[in-house]
Design a protein around this motif. Structure first.
Motif, short mmCIF file in Angstrom:
data_model
loop_
_atom_site.label_atom_id
_atom_site.label_comp_id
_atom_site.label_asym_id
_atom_site.label_seq_id
_atom_site.Cartn_x
_atom_site.Cartn_y
_atom_site.Cartn_z
N VAL A 61 68.64 49.14 50.18
CA VAL A 61 69.11 49.12 51.57
C VAL A 61 69.18 47.69 52.06
CG1 VAL A 61 68.55 49.77 53.94
CG2 VAL A 61 68.30 51.43 52.12
N MET A 62 68.14 46.92 51.74
CA MET A 62 68.11 45.52 52.18
C MET A 62 69.26 44.73 51.55
SD MET A 62 65.86 45.55 54.42
CE MET A 62 65.73 43.83 54.81
N GLN A 63 69.61 45.10 50.33
CA GLN A 63 70.70 44.41 49.64
C GLN A 63 72.04 44.64 50.35
OE1 GLN A 63 71.07 45.65 45.57
NE2 GLN A 63 72.62 44.15 45.09
N TYR A 64 72.18 45.81 50.96
CA TYR A 64 73.45 46.16 51.62
C TYR A 64 73.31 46.30 53.13
CZ TYR A 64 74.93 47.10 46.87
OH TYR A 64 75.24 46.98 45.54
N ARG A 65 72.33 45.64 53.74
CA ARG A 65 72.09 45.84 55.16
C ARG A 65 73.27 45.40 56.02
NH1 ARG A 65 67.60 41.70 54.74
NH2 ARG A 65 68.73 39.77 55.02
N GLU A 66 73.96 44.34 55.66
CA GLU A 66 75.11 43.90 56.46
C GLU A 66 76.23 44.94 56.39
OE1 GLU A 66 72.75 40.37 55.21
OE2 GLU A 66 73.69 41.99 54.08
#
Length: 137
Positions: free
Chosen positions: A100-105
């Protein structure tokens, strides 16, 4: 200063200060493993309750706005939801999963696009029903 070293602060040899220093030192010690685990579980449960409460509130308001039906979720539903979400928080140590953090944007942009799409859909539905369309937010 009688009996005190020159340059020492007044009351530096006061037993109450020693007790406060000992208390502060004890507070800085990490909790025992069982206590830390128990505190984390309680923190996860509290965070889960908050997340579920916000989610249920948004669902309730959305259904009421779209369908005109008031939906009320009880404490039992809130507790059941928290029981379902708390293990997820524990699994990731109370943080978002790495993917999730990898794709947060990207996820943030998708949520924004969904919000805009929902507002447009609401405006169309209200216009079709003859009600005045709400101003875009």
């Amino acid at each position: 200063m009688s009996g005190a070293e020159e340059g020492a602060l007044p009351f530096a040899d006061d037993p109450a200060l020693d007790a406060l220093a000992a208390e502060a030192a004890a507070a800085q010690q990490p909790p025992a493993a069982g206590q830390a685990q128990q505190q984390t579980a309680a923190d996860n449960r509290e965070a889960a309750m908050l997340a579920v409460a916000v989610g249920l509130s948004l669902i309730s308001k959305g259904v009421e706005k779209v369908k005109g039906v008031k939906v009320v979720f009880g404490q039992e539903t809130l507790a059941e939801g928290a029981d379902a979400v708390a293990p997820l928080l524990a699994k990731h140590n109370g943080k978002m999963p790495p993917w999730v953090m990898q794709y947060r944007e990207e996820l943030g942009a998708a949520v924004f696009a969904g919000k805009i799409a929902f507002q447009v859909w609401l405006a169309i539905k209200e216009a079709e029903s003859g009600a005045a369309a709400p101003a875009a937010a």
